[in-house]
Write an enzyme that holds these catalytic residues in place. Structure first.
Site, short mmCIF file in Angstrom:
data_model
loop_
_atom_site.label_atom_id
_atom_site.label_comp_id
_atom_site.label_asym_id
_atom_site.label_seq_id
_atom_site.Cartn_x
_atom_site.Cartn_y
_atom_site.Cartn_z
N ASP A 1 48.72 6.20 18.93
CA ASP A 1 49.80 5.36 18.41
C ASP A 1 50.78 6.26 17.65
O ASP A 1 50.59 7.47 17.59
CB ASP A 1 49.24 4.23 17.52
N HIS B 1 55.27 3.35 20.93
CA HIS B 1 54.12 3.74 20.09
C HIS B 1 53.76 5.20 20.35
O HIS B 1 52.59 5.56 20.43
CB HIS B 1 52.92 2.82 20.35
N GLU C 1 55.63 -3.69 22.37
CA GLU C 1 56.58 -3.37 21.30
C GLU C 1 57.30 -2.03 21.51
O GLU C 1 57.24 -1.16 20.64
CB GLU C 1 55.81 -3.30 19.96
C1 ACM Z 1 49.85 -5.53 19.49
O1 ACM Z 1 49.30 -6.18 18.60
N1 ACM Z 1 50.93 -4.83 19.26
C2 ACM Z 1 49.32 -5.53 20.83
#
Ligand code: ACM
Length: 514
Positions: A160, A231, A293
């Site tokens: 991440d 990410h 995201e």
């Molecule tokens: C997530 O909670 N961003 C998958």
């Protein structure tokens, strides 16, 4: 017993399980037999007349039967996995001290006939080892506890913005640079507090192979995930050429970085190298590519993600694998064969199934175990919406209104353990248990299950968790030392979160909901 079996009928008497008990099992069950000997701390020497393990393919692959009489203890499974679940059930028939790692052995197993099978084939839990690195021994223990509850998938979130935990040949700076951050945020990001203390770590290929093998012995599949194309700040920190001009370190704050991959030839080669290494280390047919995201600021607002996702799916397909991605991959059309992790409320499960995709339900408001367990001010770093034990128990993987064919596409459910606010296994335990016990029963989903019955069985189960040395949250609430006044939270109201989810999922094709 948790999860509650489909059928359990008690009888008279008990079977004496002790140091001289013999065990007969066919060669195909050598793995389960070996696990049973270790876990029960009994020699269970080969021989007839005592415990018998059998496979009967007429049962479903994960189904099992336990027949215990004073003379004989038989565990029959549809496959080795079913026999393993029978073995886990046996552990719960014993007194809690049988679950300890040392001490007296030899127990009376009450006579009983149990016939059991799970409703769902995907009973998963996701562990985020990126936000906080978790040492291998703690991951193995996490797997053991999940398997104790008959869960069968570990989704391992390996990378991440805040840390990269996977070695990839040819890209050494991922672990030299990307695995380390200079400090961590303390509490929810609104408070902008930092601890001033470096954090990091990564797994070696040997570590990851150990995790896969250990999980495999417990019939848990490990589905690895490298989140892409967003990410990715840790990777871009290691290799700025993969980014869009960002030159800085691994992200220290929580929240989503805008520093994403540039999707040029080099970045695509990088992603393919990463996927190749995941295929090398993880036998899972499904390989997680994240996809959640991903801000488009650095792409001039252009949505380049669907084309990227298609390329990654194609690369994996050539290796006999399929992608596993968060429900954002439905935006712009997910590739055929993609399995969707539906997390943004309950609707994405329906949308995925209506689009013909296999889907795993993991709505944040029902199964995100980083969300706060109560409104007690002593809860550590309260974030997200209120998610009590009863609310987790009420989780249903299959939303209302699906057709028979659509229901078939719902593989099951998955609880997600995001670890921004959990630095240690002890804190992970507190957030995970007993809510994961409730979740396990929700996805095993025996007909007629009820929270009242679960609550009645919970005290006995907590004694088991005590014997297993789990730092679960007491039913009475947090202990004074569970509080994190140094790491304040940001609790949310459900109605606000639902409004936010509606906005976040506005780009999903809602015509599928009609
Ligand atoms: C997530 O909670 N961003 C998958």
């Amino acid at each position: 017993m948790i999860p509650e079996p489909v059928s359990m009928v008690a009888a008279e008497g008990a079977f004496a399980l002790g140091a001289d008990t013999l065990l007969d099992a066919p060669a195909e069950l050598a793995g389960v037999a070996s696990w049973l000997r270790t876990t029960l701390r009994l020699p269970l020497a080969p021989g007839g007349g005592g415990v018998g393990l059998r496979v009967d393919p007429a049962l479903g692959p994960e189904a099992y039967e336990v027949r215990c009489t004073p003379e004989r203890l038989e565990i029959t499974g549809g496959s080795a996995a079913g026999v393993f679940y029978g073995g886990q059930t046996l552990r719960q028939l014993l007194p809690p001290q049988a679950l300890r790692r040392a001490g007296p052995v030899g127990w009376a197993v009450p006579a009983v006939t149990i016939s059991d099978r799970p409703r769902f084939g995907w009973r998963g839990v996701m562990l985020d080892v990126a936000r906080h690195f978790m040492p291998v021994a703690d991951v193995l223990r996490f797997v053991d506890l999940a398997a104790f509850h008959k869960l069968n998938v570990l989704h391992l979130h390996l990378t991440d913005d805040q840390g990269w935990r996977l070695p990839v040949p040819g890209w050494p700076r991922l672990t030299e640079v990307g695995a380390w951050r200079s400090e961590s945020m303390l509490g929810a990001r609104q408070h902008a507090r930092f601890d001033g203390r470096p954090h990091g770590g990564f797994y070696t290929a040997g570590d990851l192979r150990e995790i896969v093998a250990y999980a495999g012995e417990r019939h848990v599949r490990v589905v690895p995930e490298v989140d892409m194309p967003g990410h990715m700040q840790a990777a871009v920190a290691a290799y700025p050429k993969l980014g869009n001009g960002f030159e800085g370190g691994v992200r220290t704050g929580w929240g989503i970085s805008s520093h994403v991959l540039n999707l040029g030839d080099e970045a695509l080669r990088f992603c393919r190298d990463v996927l190749d290494e995941l295929c090398e280390l993880f036998p899972s047919e499904l390989i997680g590519i994240g996809g959640d995201e991903c801000p488009r600021d650095e792409w001039g607002g252009e949505d380049r993600q669907p084309a990227f996702t298609a390329l990654m799916a194609e690369h994996l397909a050539a290796r006999g694998r399929r992608i596993y991605g968060w429900d954002e991959i439905l935006e712009g059309g997910a590739p055929a064969g993609a399995v969707v992790a539906a997390w943004r409320g309950a609707e994405p499960t329906t949308i995925a199934a209506r689009s013909g995709h296999q889907v795993v339900s993991c709505p944040d408001i029902s199964v995100y175990l980083d969300y706060r367990q109560s409104d007690d001010p002593g809860e550590p770093t309260p974030v997200g919406t209120l998610l009590s034990l009863a609310e987790v128990y009420a989780f249903s993987a299959v939303p209302e209104g699906l057709s028979e064919a659509e229901r078939e596409l719902v593989l099951g459910g998955q609880a997600n353990v995001w670890t921004e606010h959990m630095e240690t296994a002890r804190q992970v335990d507190y957030m995970t248990y007993p809510r994961l016990s409730a979740f396990a029963e929700a996805v095993w989903d025996a007909p007629g299950r009820s929270y009242a019955s679960f609550e009645a069985r919970l005290p006995g189960h907590l004694e088991r968790l005590d014997a297993l040395a789990v730092n679960y949250r007491p039913v009475s609430g947090p202990r004074p030392w569970d509080a994190r006044p140094d790491a304040p939270g940001n609790p949310r109201e459900l109605q606000d979160r639902l409004a936010e989810l509606a906005e976040m999922t506005a780009r999903l094709d809602r015509s599928k909901l009609a």
